[in-house]
Design a protein around this motif. Structure first.
Motif: not given
Length: 410
Positions: A249, A251, A267
């Protein structure tokens, strides 16, 4: 009558031939005894001063050695021990750090040790005995200066040869430890600053970290910010790569510093980031300035100057380290010059205590000046490397000259 005169002359010649050698022998013995008696005082005092200076230097050296040694353990070895690194490797890291500790301790030990020794001689009125015997300050100054020069030469050998060897082996072993155990460099709940990046690390355990934030800058002046919820650290077997981060996860935000309104966002559910050797150490397995001898540094400086459009900041870093090879060890010589007038001017009462306090104070100021100059020369790049490394010694030498003038007038 002629025969009588001839016989008399022969007799006188025989007497001169007999007694003249004995007279010359006695005269030579008397002269030699006179010379020995005249030089005996200087010889005894010189041996006495060298013995006392060596003793006080050894005590002061042990003190500074322990201070820097403990500091090295707290800064480096503590983090290594927390990650369950083999004890044998920890002891090797300590051994490879010893030349650096010795090179740092010698100048300060010279100042404090000589100040305490000469201050004790001054407070015990031994200087008055020297002067009453017809000996001036020169009889004390010569052993002090020679001892300071000798310590500087030995320290230069340690700084120029043993230090690069220890630094090379230290970094080589540390690379192996980090590559086999990434947790040595990436510690939970900490902020790690690499060469071109800053890593903010949250909670973690057993090779896993959470709330990871990475801020770095590329060569084209663009900035990248990476945020990941959870990351797994793995060692890498590829040359030049210390570790891998498998981030979940994540970014990534790419910013252009020239155009703040333009940015890209990326992302990913799973992303892998390689931490290269050059991000932690100086260059991709390249030899850093601290790992070079003065001869190698001089060759590197000449090679830099021969390249058109060379980096002035990199050149200044090598110039700074080259002159540090000389200025740091020969600081002992300048401190020896300063110790004599200071002790004789201010050491009449409680010379040892005053020598210890004044020596520690000057050592702290000298060390702070050396560190600040090195930062301005290498990190900031606003100071010339030659000036940065020789300015502290120049200040000490100038202060010694002023105190010598005051002592001479007094």
């Amino acid at each position: 009558m002629f025969d009588s005169v001839k016989a008399f002359c022969s007799r006188i010649s025989g007497m001169i031939g007999k007694f003249c050698p004995e007279f010359l022998k006695k005269l030579f013995r008397a002269n030699r005894a006179g010379v020995t008696a005249r030089n005996l005082g200087n010889h005894v005092i010189t041996r006495y001063l060298v013995k006392e200076l060596t003793l006080y230097f050894a005590v002061a050296f042990l003190f500074f050695f322990l201070v820097f040694f403990v500091n090295q353990i707290l800064l480096v070895v503590e983090n290594v021990l927390k990650q369950r690194v083999p004890f044998n490797d920890v002891m090797k890291l300590i051994a490879y750090s010893l030349p650096m500790i010795i090179a740092q301790s010698a100048p300060f030990a010279t100042l404090v040790g000589f100040l305490m020794c000469l201050g004790r001689i001054m407070s015990d009125n031994e200087v008055l005995i020297f002067r009453a015997s017809g000996l001036g300050y020169r009889s004390v100054a010569i052993p002090v200066i020679i001892m300071g020069l000798f310590i500087s030469v030995v320290s230069f050998f340690v700084n120029d040869y043993l230090l690069p060897v220890g630094k090379l082996n230290y970094n080589k072993l540390l690379r192996q430890i980090v590559a086999s155990n990434p947790g040595v460099e990436i510690e939970p709940n900490s902020v790690k600053r690499l060469n071109n990046a800053t890593i903010v690390i949250g909670d973690g355990d057993e090779g896993q970290v959470k709330d990871l934030v990475i801020i770095d800058k590329s060569n084209d002046d663009s900035q990248r910010i990476i945020v990941a919820g959870e990351s797994n650290l793995k060692s890498s077997r590829k040359a030049g790569i210390l570790m891998q981060m498998n981030m979940k996860d994540s970014v990534s935000i790419f910013l252009d510093n020239k155009n703040r309104t333009d940015y890209d966002v990326l992302k990913a559910d799973i992303a892998t980031m390689n931490i290269f050797d050059s991000a932690v150490f100086a260059g991709n397995f390249a030899t850093s300035p601290t790992e070079m001898t003065s001869y190698d540094l001089k060759k590197k400086i000449d090679d830099f100057k021969s390249i058109p459009g060379h980096s002035k900041s990199q050149l200044n870093a090598f110039v700074t380290e080259f002159h540090k090879k000389f200025s740091q060890p020969f600081g002992s010589f300048f401190f020896a010059l300063l110790a004599l007038p200071l002790a004789f001017l201010f050491g009449k009462h409680n010379g040892q205590t005053i020598g210890l306090v004044v020596g520690l104070l000057i050592s702290v100021l000298y060390w702070a000046m050396m560190i600040m100059n090195q930062i301005f020369a290498i990190k900031v790049g606003t100071m010339n490397g030659v000036l940065a490394m020789w300015l502290p010694d120049s200040v000490i030498g100038f202060a010694a000259l002023i105190f010598y003038v005051v002592l001479k007038r007094k």
